[in-house]
Design a protein around this motif. Structure first.
Motif, PDB file in Angstrom:
ATOM      1  N   THR A   1       0.584  -1.216  -0.346  1.00 56.84           N
ATOM      2  CA  THR A   1      -0.165  -0.422  -0.101  1.00 56.84           C
ATOM      3  C   THR A   1       1.301   0.708  -0.220  1.00 56.84           C
ATOM      4  O   THR A   1       2.052   1.436  -0.005  1.00 56.84           O
ATOM      5  CB  THR A   1      -1.284   0.498   1.075  1.00 56.84           C
TER       6      THR A   1
ATOM      7  N   GLU B   1      -3.179   4.117   4.889  1.00 56.62           N
ATOM      8  CA  GLU B   1      -3.928   2.970   4.009  1.00 56.62           C
ATOM      9  C   GLU B   1      -4.056   2.138   3.966  1.00 56.62           C
ATOM     10  O   GLU B   1      -5.241   1.246   4.342  1.00 56.62           O
ATOM     11  CB  GLU B   1      -2.808   3.361   2.210  1.00 56.62           C
ATOM     12  N   ALA B   2      -3.337   1.650   4.368  1.00 61.40           N
ATOM     13  CA  ALA B   2      -3.490  -0.154   5.246  1.00 61.40           C
ATOM     14  C   ALA B   2      -4.519  -0.168   5.941  1.00 61.40           C
ATOM     15  O   ALA B   2      -5.169  -1.361   6.136  1.00 61.40           O
ATOM     16  CB  ALA B   2      -2.178  -1.183   5.270  1.00 61.40           C
TER      17      ALA B   2
ATOM     18  N   GLN C   1      -7.870  -0.042   4.749  1.00 61.05           N
ATOM     19  CA  GLN C   1      -8.632  -0.862   3.646  1.00 61.05           C
ATOM     20  C   GLN C   1      -9.175  -1.469   5.717  1.00 61.05           C
ATOM     21  O   GLN C   1      -9.948  -2.428   4.691  1.00 61.05           O
ATOM     22  CB  GLN C   1      -7.412  -1.493   2.493  1.00 61.05           C
TER      23      GLN C   1
ATOM     24  N   ALA D   1      -1.548  -4.492   9.899  1.00 60.25           N
ATOM     25  CA  ALA D   1      -0.401  -3.366   9.111  1.00 60.25           C
ATOM     26  C   ALA D   1       0.714  -3.081   9.471  1.00 60.25           C
ATOM     27  O   ALA D   1       1.161  -3.015  10.935  1.00 60.25           O
ATOM     28  CB  ALA D   1      -1.442  -2.280   9.135  1.00 60.25           C
TER      29      ALA D   1
ATOM     30  N   ARG E   1     -11.554  -4.323  -0.172  1.00 62.05           N
ATOM     31  CA  ARG E   1     -10.996  -3.527  -1.003  1.00 62.05           C
ATOM     32  C   ARG E   1     -10.940  -2.152  -0.050  1.00 62.05           C
ATOM     33  O   ARG E   1     -11.835  -2.246   0.867  1.00 62.05           O
ATOM     34  CB  ARG E   1     -11.777  -3.879  -2.326  1.00 62.05           C
TER      35      ARG E   1
ATOM     36  N   GLU F   1      -1.572  -6.297  -7.013  1.00 62.16           N
ATOM     37  CA  GLU F   1      -1.600  -6.890  -6.365  1.00 62.16           C
ATOM     38  C   GLU F   1      -2.042  -7.767  -5.836  1.00 62.16           C
ATOM     39  O   GLU F   1      -3.541  -8.276  -5.530  1.00 62.16           O
ATOM     40  CB  GLU F   1      -1.661  -5.766  -5.074  1.00 62.16           C
TER      41      GLU F   1
ATOM     42  N   ARG G   1      -5.460  -4.436  -4.128  1.00 61.33           N
ATOM     43  CA  ARG G   1      -4.784  -3.064  -4.420  1.00 61.33           C
ATOM     44  C   ARG G   1      -4.730  -2.102  -5.555  1.00 61.33           C
ATOM     45  O   ARG G   1      -3.377  -2.689  -6.416  1.00 61.33           O
ATOM     46  CB  ARG G   1      -3.610  -3.002  -3.563  1.00 61.33           C
TER      47      ARG G   1
ATOM     48  N   GLU H   1       1.972  -0.194  -8.789  1.00 66.63           N
ATOM     49  CA  GLU H   1       3.050  -0.251  -7.493  1.00 66.63           C
ATOM     50  C   GLU H   1       4.294   0.933  -7.582  1.00 66.63           C
ATOM     51  O   GLU H   1       5.009   0.557  -8.483  1.00 66.63           O
ATOM     52  CB  GLU H   1       3.200  -2.113  -7.244  1.00 66.63           C
TER      53      GLU H   1
END
Length: 382
Positions: free
Chosen positions: A69, A74-75, A78, A195, A220, A228, A232, A236
């Motif tokens: 991520t 962000e992780a 999510q 995370a 998601r 990913e 995601r 990348e």
């Protein structure tokens, strides 16, 4: 602007490891998209696969369980926002000591949020958690931290796993401050999601990962292409990911090599007798303490002028200096919490840096007390 001479704020961000820098620079020389099937794309894909394995190894996870991520925030988002939807959660459970990223994500779900309190030693009140689980109606998404970013308190992850693991509820663990410092065994443990972050272990900022069990592949947040493994969207950031992997491979022995727990003990032994160190069982790289009568804003300003960088708590609070929500949840009075400083050490910390902090803080404290007309007695000396 001249960089501070001594950096003692590793919980905010750890300096770039040489191995991460080398991997970053090497990857920046490559061109292409890792989703492309030609030779240039395959070269980038190989970097991603290598880094995924390196991060997985440090986390005790399987390669396929690592979702890269753009950050730990962000992780976390999510896991919390995406997880609430994917698992049809009716309620989010957090602790009063969670990082703002977790608390704000819980709020963003629009669902009821149950907050578990902290005990005086900074540990999560797991008896209260057990009661919440026992009387739960509907699906719970339980979101708790492993190591507190402000106090360094290590939560009883074994009991958390034992409480939530056998239930049908979903467990997410914020392992950002534990990653690289404590043994993680994600694949064999109870959490459904976890995370981790790059810049806390010596990688650049802007890269993190969400670890997911197979049944959590449905979680998601960012739609898009098939990146990913479809979990995601977005091309990348291969260079950042390569640096993250290199840092994960290099960091494991660095804390022991630097003797970080011994440095922390040295610092705490040099604090004045009236200093209060917050937290019970703590990770050996953090000292969150207060000396009554000198506010953290005053102390931090003086330390900064001396070229000593520390903090008053989380770096993700819009630059605010003041009472900590974590200390408040521990029952610490505002007057004392407003004096709290966090000193966090890392892979390149040294005895000289610790001693410089002690000397610098002593000089600031003595000047402050002199201005206040207070002469410390011998027992208040360092």
């Amino acid at each position: 602007m001249t960089r501070p001479a001594i950096y003692l704020d590793h919980n905010a961000a750890s300096p770039l490891l040489p191995e991460a820098r080398s991997a970053l620079v090497a990857a920046l020389d490559l061109v292409g998209n890792p989703s492309s099937v030609h030779a240039h794309g395959r070269a980038l894909r190989n970097l991603l696969d290598t880094a995924r394995g390196q991060v997985a190894a440090l986390a005790g996870a399987e390669r396929k369980q690592v979702v890269f991520t753009g950050s730990a925030t962000e992780a976390i988002t999510q896991a919390v926002v995406g997880g609430a939807k994917a698992f049809a959660a009716s309620t989010i459970v957090i602790s009063a000591g969670e990082h703002a990223a977790v608390a704000k994500a819980a709020e963003a779900t629009g669902l009821p949020v149950v907050t578990i309190g902290l005990l005086r030693d900074g540990s999560i009140d797991l008896d209260q958690l057990a009661e919440v689980l026992q009387h739960a109606a509907g699906n719970l998404l339980v979101c708790l931290h492993w190591v507190n970013n402000e106090t360094g308190v290590v939560q009883n992850i074994a009991r958390i796993n034992a409480l939530v693991g056998p239930t049908p509820h979903t467990l997410f663990i914020d392992a950002v401050q534990a990653f690289g410092k404590l043994p993680l065994d994600f694949a064999a443990s109870a959490p459904d999601m976890m995370a981790v972050s790059g810049h806390k272990i010596g990688a650049p900022a802007g890269i993190g990962a969400l670890l997911v069990k197979a049944h959590a592949d449905v979680v998601r947040l960012i739609p898009g292409g098939g990146q990913e493994q479809g979990r995601r969207g977005g091309t990348e950031a291969t260079a950042l990911i390569a640096a993250f992997g290199a840092a994960a491979a290099a960091i494991a022995g660095r804390y022991a090599a630097a003797g970080v727990p011994a440095l922390t003990a040295r610092l705490e032994a040099a604090l004045p007798p009236d200093a209060v160190v917050f937290g019970g069982e703590r990770l050996g790289n953090v000292t969150n303490f207060a000396v009554p009568g000198i506010k953290n804003a005053t102390a931090m300003m003086g330390l900064d002028l001396l070229g000593l960088s520390v903090s008053s708590g989380s770096a993700c609070s819009s630059g605010k200096v003041g009472p900590s929500h974590v200390l408040a949840a521990m029952g610490i009075a505002d007057a004392l919490a407003e004096c709290a400083l966090r000193v966090s050490l890392g892979w390149n910390s040294t005895t000289d840096e610790v001693d410089a902090f002690v000397a610098g803080y002593r000089s600031i404290l003595e000047r402050h007390r002199a201005r206040q007309g207070r002469r410390p007695d011998r027992q208040q000396q360092f």
